[in-house]
Write an enzyme that holds these catalytic residues in place. Structure first.
Site, PDB file in Angstrom:
ATOM      1  N   ASP A 122      30.438  45.079  29.668  1.00 39.32           N
ATOM      2  CA  ASP A 122      30.302  43.769  30.291  1.00 39.32           C
ATOM      3  C   ASP A 122      29.458  42.841  29.410  1.00 39.32           C
ATOM      4  O   ASP A 122      28.435  43.262  28.852  1.00 39.32           O
ATOM      5  CB  ASP A 122      29.644  43.948  31.665  1.00 39.32           C
ATOM      6  N   GLU A 182      33.827  43.003  26.374  1.00 42.49           N
ATOM      7  CA  GLU A 182      34.023  41.676  26.927  1.00 42.49           C
ATOM      8  C   GLU A 182      33.044  40.779  26.168  1.00 42.49           C
ATOM      9  O   GLU A 182      31.843  40.795  26.420  1.00 42.49           O
ATOM     10  CB  GLU A 182      33.722  41.625  28.425  1.00 42.49           C
TER      11      GLU A 182
END
Length: 563
Positions: free
Chosen positions: A218, A278
């Site tokens: 993330d 990401e």
């Protein structure tokens, strides 16, 4: 980060011979709280996913990516993690997790889990210890604490704004302030602290030892920060070059020191564990560093998510990203929908916005009925065509739960039922808030049956309200319809294993600018008509079509041609 028990899975799916499975995998993202509810508390759980493994196997995916299932106060849908080495009791137990991994591996499906390294929950034991320990303590050194400005430190250290609206600093009882890039409940870690780096290595090892095949990282570009004594203003931050590698808050060159350590850990396993970043960065060159073989190995490109249903945009994006992948030695990633985005059936049903990814008329539902600006049938038709175009491409395809049903975004959710902090903090001020609707609309629990209090999601209700129109999109309804979106996905994912070959394609020039035609090295061809009018159909053996085809290729339709 508090649990130390580890269990090594007895089932190991991969071998050294197929360690590159991820390069052309179809990965299905599961948002656990909204997939399937086994115990009837209205929240999806691990046992619910395990019970649906036969569905996933029939769908034909290669891997499952699990969004966070860790203990969390749900200030941000599970991305506020209170313990990185345990399971939220509302979702299950570590034994349930082991059972799920075993079931998925037995079905030849690999497991990717979400890792959230930029910040923890404010309920995390480390942050609670930081609050108790006070100024200058080693406990506070794990996070980013600063004294405030003003005579009594009553002003935040800077005027920075969080990604979810409001100040990026929150004051604690003894007067210091802590940084949170996202919600107040998500304090940022201090990645200059060796203890933070070592503990995340322990977390990665914990899950890899339990049989996890890979990790989705993330906001991978945000971890490492360099904050001077005199902090710049928000305006100064906004004016800084985000591609310099020396920005104080994001995409710093030294973040790759972290991922080099992670890669060494991943490569110590046989087969090596995979990872995908990401990383919302400023250009392809910056993104390539996350996808390097000495780093995470792969990075999401979200370019197609920001494109209109337009042939020229699609061709330029595909050409560019395949070139990037060739330079890094990685594989490209393709994605249209995820837990942070308006579902692409809805995006394609709204007026185009010239490739910005922001669609007109975002308040597209009123009193549960579609408004005129949303073309429901057209949006789904374009989504089916676009996805079949994507599934033929070389590289990995990331699918989001429910897109295989052709689900539209749920636009009507009462404010008192919403859960997304990005919406709740920004909606009233009209600041940035994920296209104005927040992210709850793509996180509504899935419809498995056409009837019942939660359309088969669980024995009782669902944690987000499901609209009545879900009935026609249920797995039960679509399973019985040979022409359904579900059966189209099943057919495509089955054929995809035969279609995939060397990670290249050749563009076949067409006489119509609205038509894209490409050929894979093994002779398979994919043709998409992005226009509204039918065009001549190329010669070939049709094995897949998103709409009925005669001697012409209809508008907004994709066909696959086998050699």
């Amino acid at each position: 980060m508090t649990s130390d028990t580890t269990v090594t899975q007895t089932i190991t799916l991969s071998t050294r011979e197929d360690e590159t499975w991820w390069r052309q995998a179809a990965v299905y993202q599961i948002y656990p709280r909204s997939f399937a509810d086994f115990d009837g508390d209205g929240i999806g759980d691990l046992k619910g996913i395990t019970a649906r493994v036969p569905y996933l196997a029939e769908l034909g995916i290669d891997a499952v990516w699990l969004s966070p299932f860790y203990p969390s106060a749900l200030a941000d849908g599970g991305y506020d993690v209170a313990d990185y080495r345990d399971v939220d009791p509302r979702i299950g137990t570590l034994a349930d997790f082991d059972e799920l991994v075993t079931a998925l591996h037995a079905a030849n499906i690999r497991v990717v889990v979400d890792i959230v390294p930029n910040h923890s929950s404010d309920q995390h034991a480390w942050f609670q210890a930081a609050l108790a320990a006070g100024r200058g303590s080693a406990e506070r050194g794990r996070y980013i604490f600063r004294d405030g400005r003003g005579e009594g430190g009553e002003l935040p250290p800077s005027d920075w704004v969080s990604m979810f609206g409001g100040p990026a600093w929150t004051r604690v009882a003894d007067g210091q302030w802590y940084l949170h890039t996202f919600a107040t409940e998500q304090p940022d870690f201090n990645w200059d602290a060796r203890e933070v780096r070592d503990d995340f290595l322990a977390t990665l090892r914990f899950w890899a030892d339990r049989g996890v095949d890979g990790f989705r990282v993330d906001v991978a570009h945000l971890l490492v920060k360099d904050l001077p004594a005199e902090l710049p203003s928000q305006a100064e931050i906004d004016a800084m070059d985000a591609a310099s590698g020396s920005h104080p808050l994001l995409d710093r060159d030294d973040v790759h020191e972290v991922y080099a350590e992670w890669r060494a850990l991943f490569d110590s396993y046989d087969p090596p564990r995979t990872a995908v970043a990401e990383a919302h960065v400023s250009n392809p060159e910056r993104r390539a560093r996350y996808a390097s073989a000495t780093g995470l190995g792969q990075a999401f490109n979200f370019d197609l998510m920001g494109a209109d249903f337009d042939a020229a945009q699609f061709r330029a994006i595909v050409t560019d990203n395949l070139a990037q992948a060739d330079l890094t030695g990685s594989s490209s990633t393709w994605v249209f929908s995820n837990h942070d985005a308006t579902r692409h059936a809805t995006r394609y049903g709204l007026p185009p916005a010239r490739g910005t990814g922001k669609k007109a008329g975002t308040a597209w539902m009123l009193a549960g009925a579609p408004r005129e600006e949303l073309d429901i049938e057209g949006g789904l038709r374009r989504a089916r065509a676009a996805t079949m175009f994507l599934l033929g491409l070389p590289g990995s395809a990331y699918l989001y739960q429910g897109e295989e049903l052709g689900l539209h975004e749920v636009g009507v959710i009462p404010r008192d039922r919403r859960q997304d902090p990005a919406y709740l903090r920004c909606a009233d001020t009209r600041e940035w808030s994920f296209d104005g609707l927040g992210r709850d609309g793509c996180r509504v629990p899935l419809p498995w049956r056409s009837e019942g209090p939660s359309f088969g999601f669980g024995p009782r209700g669902a944690h987000l309200p499901q609209p009545a129109w879900f009935a026609q999109y249920s797995v039960e309804a679509e399973d019985a319809d040979p022409a359904s979106t579900l059966n189209l996905y099943r057919r495509a994912l089955d054929l995809r294993h035969r279609l995939q070959s060397a990670e290249r394609l050749e563009w076949v020039e067409t006489s119509a600018p609205e038509v894209l035609h490409y050929r894979r090295p093994n002779g398979w061809e994919i043709v998409t008509n992005f226009g509204a009018a039918a065009v001549a159909l190329p010669a070939g053996r049709i094995v897949l079509a998103t709409e009925p085809v005669t001697d012409l290729l209809p508008g907004e339709t994709t066909v696959w041609l086998a050699p």
